[in-house]
Design a protein around this motif. Structure first.
Motif, short mmCIF file in Angstrom:
data_model
loop_
_atom_site.label_atom_id
_atom_site.label_comp_id
_atom_site.label_asym_id
_atom_site.label_seq_id
_atom_site.Cartn_x
_atom_site.Cartn_y
_atom_site.Cartn_z
N PHE A 177 0.83 -1.20 0.00
CA PHE A 177 0.00 0.00 0.00
C PHE A 177 0.87 1.26 0.00
O PHE A 177 0.49 2.29 -0.54
CB PHE A 177 -0.92 -0.01 1.22
CG PHE A 177 -1.97 1.06 1.19
CD1 PHE A 177 -3.05 0.96 0.32
CD2 PHE A 177 -1.89 2.15 2.02
CE1 PHE A 177 -4.02 1.95 0.29
CE2 PHE A 177 -2.85 3.15 2.00
CZ PHE A 177 -3.92 3.04 1.13
N ALA A 178 2.06 1.14 0.61
CA ALA A 178 2.98 2.28 0.67
C ALA A 178 3.38 2.75 -0.72
O ALA A 178 3.70 3.91 -0.93
CB ALA A 178 4.22 1.93 1.47
N ALA A 179 3.37 1.81 -1.66
CA ALA A 179 3.72 2.19 -3.03
C ALA A 179 2.59 2.99 -3.67
O ALA A 179 2.75 3.54 -4.75
CB ALA A 179 4.03 0.95 -3.85
N ILE A 180 1.45 3.03 -3.02
CA ILE A 180 0.31 3.80 -3.53
C ILE A 180 0.27 5.17 -2.86
O ILE A 180 0.06 6.18 -3.51
CB ILE A 180 -1.02 3.08 -3.22
CG1 ILE A 180 -1.03 1.70 -3.86
CG2 ILE A 180 -2.18 3.92 -3.70
CD1 ILE A 180 -2.20 0.87 -3.43
N THR A 181 0.45 5.18 -1.56
CA THR A 181 0.23 6.42 -0.82
C THR A 181 1.55 7.08 -0.47
O THR A 181 2.57 6.43 -0.35
CB THR A 181 -0.56 6.18 0.47
OG1 THR A 181 -0.64 7.40 1.18
CG2 THR A 181 0.12 5.16 1.35
N GLY A 182 1.50 8.39 -0.29
CA GLY A 182 2.70 9.12 0.08
C GLY A 182 2.67 9.60 1.52
O GLY A 182 3.60 10.22 1.99
N VAL A 183 1.56 9.35 2.23
CA VAL A 183 1.48 9.79 3.61
C VAL A 183 1.13 8.64 4.54
O VAL A 183 0.27 7.82 4.24
CB VAL A 183 0.42 10.91 3.81
CG1 VAL A 183 0.90 12.19 3.18
CG2 VAL A 183 -0.90 10.51 3.25
N VAL B 56 4.54 3.51 8.95
CA VAL B 56 5.65 4.41 8.59
C VAL B 56 6.22 4.05 7.22
O VAL B 56 6.87 4.88 6.58
CB VAL B 56 6.80 4.39 9.63
CG1 VAL B 56 6.29 4.75 11.00
CG2 VAL B 56 7.50 3.06 9.64
N LEU B 57 5.99 2.83 6.77
CA LEU B 57 6.48 2.44 5.44
C LEU B 57 5.88 3.35 4.37
O LEU B 57 6.49 3.57 3.33
CB LEU B 57 6.10 0.99 5.15
CG LEU B 57 6.82 -0.06 6.03
CD1 LEU B 57 6.19 -1.42 5.86
CD2 LEU B 57 8.30 -0.09 5.68
N GLY B 58 4.70 3.88 4.65
CA GLY B 58 4.02 4.74 3.68
C GLY B 58 4.85 5.92 3.22
O GLY B 58 4.71 6.39 2.10
N MET B 59 5.73 6.43 4.11
CA MET B 59 6.51 7.61 3.73
C MET B 59 7.98 7.27 3.48
O MET B 59 8.79 8.16 3.30
CB MET B 59 6.38 8.69 4.80
CG MET B 59 5.00 9.32 4.77
SD MET B 59 4.87 10.95 5.51
CE MET B 59 4.95 10.58 7.23
N LEU B 60 8.31 5.97 3.46
CA LEU B 60 9.69 5.61 3.15
C LEU B 60 9.75 5.00 1.75
O LEU B 60 10.59 5.35 0.92
CB LEU B 60 10.20 4.62 4.20
CG LEU B 60 11.68 4.28 4.13
CD1 LEU B 60 12.54 5.54 4.15
CD2 LEU B 60 12.07 3.38 5.28
N ILE B 61 8.81 4.08 1.50
CA ILE B 61 8.71 3.51 0.16
C ILE B 61 8.03 4.55 -0.73
O ILE B 61 7.00 5.10 -0.36
CB ILE B 61 7.88 2.21 0.22
CG1 ILE B 61 8.64 1.15 1.03
CG2 ILE B 61 7.57 1.70 -1.18
CD1 ILE B 61 7.88 -0.12 1.29
N PRO B 62 8.61 4.87 -1.87
CA PRO B 62 8.03 5.95 -2.71
C PRO B 62 6.64 5.56 -3.24
O PRO B 62 6.39 4.36 -3.39
CB PRO B 62 9.04 6.07 -3.84
CG PRO B 62 9.75 4.76 -3.89
CD PRO B 62 9.78 4.25 -2.48
N PRO B 63 5.78 6.54 -3.53
CA PRO B 63 5.97 7.98 -3.33
C PRO B 63 5.94 8.38 -1.87
O PRO B 63 5.38 7.63 -1.05
CB PRO B 63 4.76 8.57 -4.06
CG PRO B 63 3.72 7.53 -3.96
CD PRO B 63 4.45 6.22 -4.04
N SER B 64 6.51 9.53 -1.54
CA SER B 64 6.56 9.96 -0.15
C SER B 64 6.57 11.47 -0.05
O SER B 64 7.40 12.13 -0.67
CB SER B 64 7.81 9.38 0.51
OG SER B 64 8.19 10.20 1.60
N ILE B 65 5.64 12.00 0.71
CA ILE B 65 5.58 13.45 0.93
C ILE B 65 6.87 13.94 1.57
O ILE B 65 7.41 14.98 1.19
CB ILE B 65 4.40 13.78 1.89
CG1 ILE B 65 3.08 13.46 1.23
CG2 ILE B 65 4.45 15.24 2.31
CD1 ILE B 65 2.73 14.38 0.12
NA NA Z 1 4.78 5.73 -0.13
#
Ligand code: NA
Ligand code: NA
Lengths: 445, 162, 335
Positions: free
Chosen positions: A111-117, A152-161
């Motif tokens: 999911f982190a590859a989808i979201t940036g936050v 926290v993976l959401g903002m480490l794996i791109p995309p990331s704000i």
């Molecule tokens: Na991300």
């Protein structure tokens, strides 16, 4: 009073008031109001601080991502897709102790590859995986801790704000930073899974109800047809959101809208969506969004108050005056980020600390792409640490199970924060973890 | 959601992006937030750590209610401060004809979101005040005013699918 | 005895932004040095920059309400509140000389009292000096552009005030900002973008968009250094004088940084990504300028309606450009 004194007094007051049960945003606003009044000796400016933060903090296209991803998360779970994800994960990892916890981590990495936050990850998975983990006999504290940690993976794996903001400050390429986030992101995912495995073997009673972990092994394999029926909608959703971003159809922010729309179509197709339910989903989206934004606004009041107190300027002067080696400077940097992370939100910390350190590090000729990844991991630890841990607050406000307290979530997230620290040290000592792919790309040019 | 999706579709299918989506999203976030806020408090969804407070309310109701009065009065005061700060600002935006967006592309007046902030914080202040009243009633052994339960989609969804 | 005065400078932007770097590195030290000459006063600066106290675009209200004592207002973002500064956006194809653009803005502020009145009366602040933002906008694209006709139907990203420039020549304009630009260009959300050389280099936009089409669109004014009025009134004359007299340090350093940034930005693009700049022919440039609506006139009429001297300012601006022999493609005041 100096900035330091104000900082220290306000932290103590904050801890105390939150602990005795005052609403968290009210605590932050109150402390900021009194703080500015004391510093400036002018109540009018204190009033202005409240109004400015209230009017200006969230009036930004970026924040549009919050309601959209919240909506997507709720629609996904209304359509029953959240439960499906877990059935699949449970099926795949049914022979692994703590498999469902790992499934949460891996689902989060995808999911982190989808979201940036990370806020989006936390809301979606609080709704999707906490009920499922409880259903399979996991303990509440472990379930919410896993969701908090893996968000926290959401903002480490791109995309990331955060990586984008770093790129803006340091004038580095967003593309390079995104690529540099992949290695550490995968390493962190792997480390979280290891952590869960270790916990499941060493402290099984902290992870699940007695016997629950063994019982999973006896479960039967899901029939192929059912597996397929449950898998394809998720694959489609991921393709729509992810594929859209990477094929260049839309920005990460817009992906939230597209994802919500597709989830809406699935919920309709599965006949899970009545008008009444749609209305409930919308109301709930409004509640979660308002809760989060109110908190973010109040946190912004507090960090603005610290700015007015002069604390960041004082810190900058002290570090600038020191004659330290690169290693010492990096240790100080990480410690400062983690301490600031307990009380200020991630974006503000980066804006304050990064420009300061770019000046300090200039003579050492470090690779700023690597420095960006180190910064983002350190700052993200703050999402999990009290008193102000945004990921934890997000989970609390999204959580249905009212018997799980804020303290439970902070305690549950603590092992994950420690693992992050470990990975942070690894990435700091071995820059190759972040830079290998970047250098590969640079050499191809 | 529909608007942003429409923008994506228009941009690719018809090669004519919508103007002003960015501004509309910005305006709606602020407006929706403030019009939702009071209700969020009413249904008990504003973040707090109520483990200790809850126990005190049960064990020593008088002390708990006095604490509650102080907590909620702080909320009333802060909302009042924001309203005092925001009132002249919405009038300024209204009379000054301030807008968001760009002339010749898309513009929208700024005052509605500024007014929404004032209205929303007023309602929030009233809601905090009602909580003070509840604590006062509790202090004298009376039941609180009416309370609405939060609608829970997730629970409903799980129950129905079982 | 020496008196210490605490002042907080605010901005939503960090020092890499030229207008903040020049404030912190040149202006504040210059004021300190000026005051040190007599030693009567010393300023203890709180550098509330990088969004510590206000977010980007929040500077105007930050200085207005006293959250900051002094701040750099990005006038380009406040066309609704201080529209008189917008004249440079309404007169493209006039000048690449950012120093001249800044000086001319200062001249307008000095000549027309309406500039100061708006700041003081409506926004409770005193302007010290304006400075320029951009030397020359260019069209950066993924595929080479040699002719205006190629822009027709092209998806072009631009900041709001620049959008009308590309819409007029048939582009599908996408409103955007520097933060999203790299991703959007790499993934094809838009195929070209209006940006200046320093920006293209700093954000490596020339990696996805290595072709630059230079029609000498020209530069714009962008910033005003302001002090909160209540604070200003409370300051001793000597401090006021120091703050006022040292503004050239800020203005000149900013101009220097923008110009150096343009040079090094382009150099970086050429070295790392093989950027090629195509100069528009005089005919193409004139054709583009003529394709635009009468932006200057429209702006002036709107200002006139609001009781401000729009026509006079527009004429004074263009007169100044003509007096300095600028490469004017369209005389906006004579439409
Ligand atoms: Na991300
Ligand atoms: Na924290």
């Amino acid at each position: 009073m100096t900035g330091f004194e104000i900082g220290v007094i306000s932290i103590i007051a904050m801890l105390l008031l939150i602990y005795v049960g005052m609403h968290v945003p009210v605590v932050l606003a109150l402390i900021s109001f009194v703080g500015v009044w004391v510093i400036k000796g002018n109540v009018k400016i204190a009033v202005s601080l409240l109004w400015m933060s209230a009017a200006k903090t969230v009036a930004d296209f970026l924040f549009g991502v919050i309601p959209l991803f919240v909506l997507m998360g709720l629609l996904v779970s209304t359509a029953g897709m959240g439960r499906d994800t877990y059935d699949i994960a449970q099926n795949a990892l049914r022979n692994v102790r703590g498999g469902l916890g790992m499934a949460t981590v891996i689902a989060n990495a995808i999911f982190a590859a989808i979201t940036g936050v990370s806020i989006a990850s936390a809301t979606v998975f609080t709704r999707i995986s906490v009920p499922e983990m409880l259903r399979y006999g996991y303990k509440g504290r472990f379930a919410v801790g896993t969701v908090a940690g893996s968000s926290v993976l959401g903002m480490l794996i791109p995309p990331s704000i955060l990586l984008i903001i770093f790129a803006l400050i340091a004038e580095e390429s967003v593309g390079d930073l995104f690529i540099a986030g992949i290695g550490p992101g995968v390493l962190l995912t792997f480390s979280f899974c290891m952590l869960i495995a270790v916990m499941a073997y060493v402290f099984p009673n902290k992870v699940a109800q007695p016997g629950a972990l063994d019982q999973h092994r006896e479960q039967e394999k899901m029939p192929r047809r059912e597996l397929w029926a449950k898998t394809y909608p998720i694959v489609i959703l991921v393709l729509v959101v992810l594929g859209g971003i990477y094929a260049g159809l839309y920005t990460p922010t817009e992906a939230g809208a597209a994802g919500a729309f597709v989830a809406f179509l699935f919920a309709l197709a599965r006949r899970q969506l009545t008008f009444r339910k749609l209305w409930d989903v919308l109301v709930e989206t409004g509640h979660i969004t308002a809760t989060l934004l109110f908190l973010i606004i109040a946190a912004s009041m507090y960090s603005r108050m610290l700015g007015i107190s002069g604390l960041p300027t004082e810190l900058g002067r002290i570090i600038g005056d020191m004659d330290a080696s690169l290693a010492e400077l990096l240790i100080i940097y990480i410690v400062i980020l983690i301490i600031l992370g307990t009380i200020i939100d991630s974006v503000s910390i980066m804006l304050i600390a990064v420009p300061l350190y770019l000046v300090v590090l200039a003579p050492f000729n470090v690779d700023l792409v690597w420095f960006g990844v180190v910064t983002v991991i350190a700052v993200e630890i703050g999402l999990l640490t009290p008193p102000l841990g945004l990921a934890v607050y997000v989970i609390k406000s999204t959580l249905v199970q009212k018997d799980i307290s804020l303290a439970d979530i902070f305690i549950g997230a603590a092992p994950f924060a420690l693992v992050m620290l470990f990975v942070l040290i690894l990435v700091t000592v071995f820059p190759e973890i972040a830079l290998y792919l970047v250098e590969l790309k640079r050499s191809l040019r | 959601m529909l608007l942003v999706t429409l923008d994506i579709v228009l941009r690719f299918v018809f090669n004519s992006p919508l103007s002003g989506v960015t501004e509309i999203v910005e305006i709606s976030i602020v407006t929706i937030l403030y019009l939702q806020l009071a209700h969020t408090l009413k249904v008990g969804r504003v973040t707090r750590s109520d483990a200790l407070y809850g126990r005190i309310l049960i064990k020593w109701p008088a002390m708990g209610n006095i604490m509650g009065i102080l907590f909620h009065l702080a909320g009333v005061g802060l909302m009042l401060a924001i309203v005092i700060g925001g009132w002249p600002k919405w009038l300024q935006a209204f009379h000054g004809g301030h807008f968001v967006g760009n002339t010749g592309v898309f513009t929208f007046p700024e005052w509605p979101q500024r007014l929404a902030l004032v209205v929303g914080c007023t309602m929030m202040g009233v809601q905090f005040f009602l909580s003070v009243v509840d604590n006062l009633r509790g202090l004298f052994g009376k039941p609180p005013l009416e309370h609405e339960e939060a609608v829970d989609v997730e629970v409903a969804a799980i129950e129905e699918s079982e | 005895a020496q008196e210490t005065i605490k002042l907080t400078a605010i901005s939503g932007y960090p020092p890499p932004a030229t207008w903040i770097g020049s404030l912190v590195d040149a202006y504040l030290p210059a004021v300190d040095a000026e005051l040190a000459k007599t030693g009567n006063y010393k300023i203890a600066w709180n550098k509330g920059i990088s969004g510590q106290i206000v977010k980007p675009r929040g500077e105007l209200e930050g200085v207005e309400t006293g959250l900051g004592d002094l701040g750099v207002i990005v006038t380009a973002f406040h066309a609704d509140k201080v529209p008189l500064y917008d004249v440079s956006f309404k007169t493209p194809f006039s000048s690449n000389d950012i120093a001249l653009i800044g000086r001319t803005t200062q001249k307008m502020v000095d000549t027309f009292p309406q500039y100061n009145e708006t700041w003081v009366r409506e926004f409770n602040q005193v302007p010290l000096a304006p400075t320029g933002a951009v030397d020359n906008y260019m069209l950066w694209s993924a595929k080479p552009i040699n002719d205006l006709g190629q822009v027709k139907g092209l998806k072009v990203g631009a900041a709001g005030p620049n959008l009308p420039w590309v819409l007029a020549i048939g582009a599908a304009g996408v409103q955007t900002n520097l933060a999203d630009a790299y991703n959007s260009l790499s993934t094809g959300i838009y195929e070209a973008m209006i940006v200046w050389r320093q920006g293209a280099g700093a954000f490596k936009l020339c990696e996805p968009a290595p072709f630059a089409f230079d029609a000498t669109l020209g530069g714009v004014n962008g910033f005003s250094l302001n002090v909160n009025r209540d604070v200003w009134d409370s300051l001793p004359d000597e401090v006021k004088k120091a703050l006022q007299s040292q503004t050239p340090a800020w203005v000149e350093e900013n101009v220097k940084r923008v110009n150096n940034g343009a040079k090094s930005g382009l150099a970086r693009c050429q070295k790392e990504f093989g950027t090629k700049v195509t100069k528009a022919s005089v005919e193409q440039r004139n054709a583009w300028a003529q394709a635009l609506p009468p932006l200057g006139k429209q702006w002036a009429e709107q200002r006139n309606k609001a009781g401000q001297p729009g026509t006079e300012i527009l004429k004074a601006w263009m007169d100044e450009m003509r007096a300095n022999n600028q490469p004017i493609a369209r005389h906006w005041d004579r439409d």
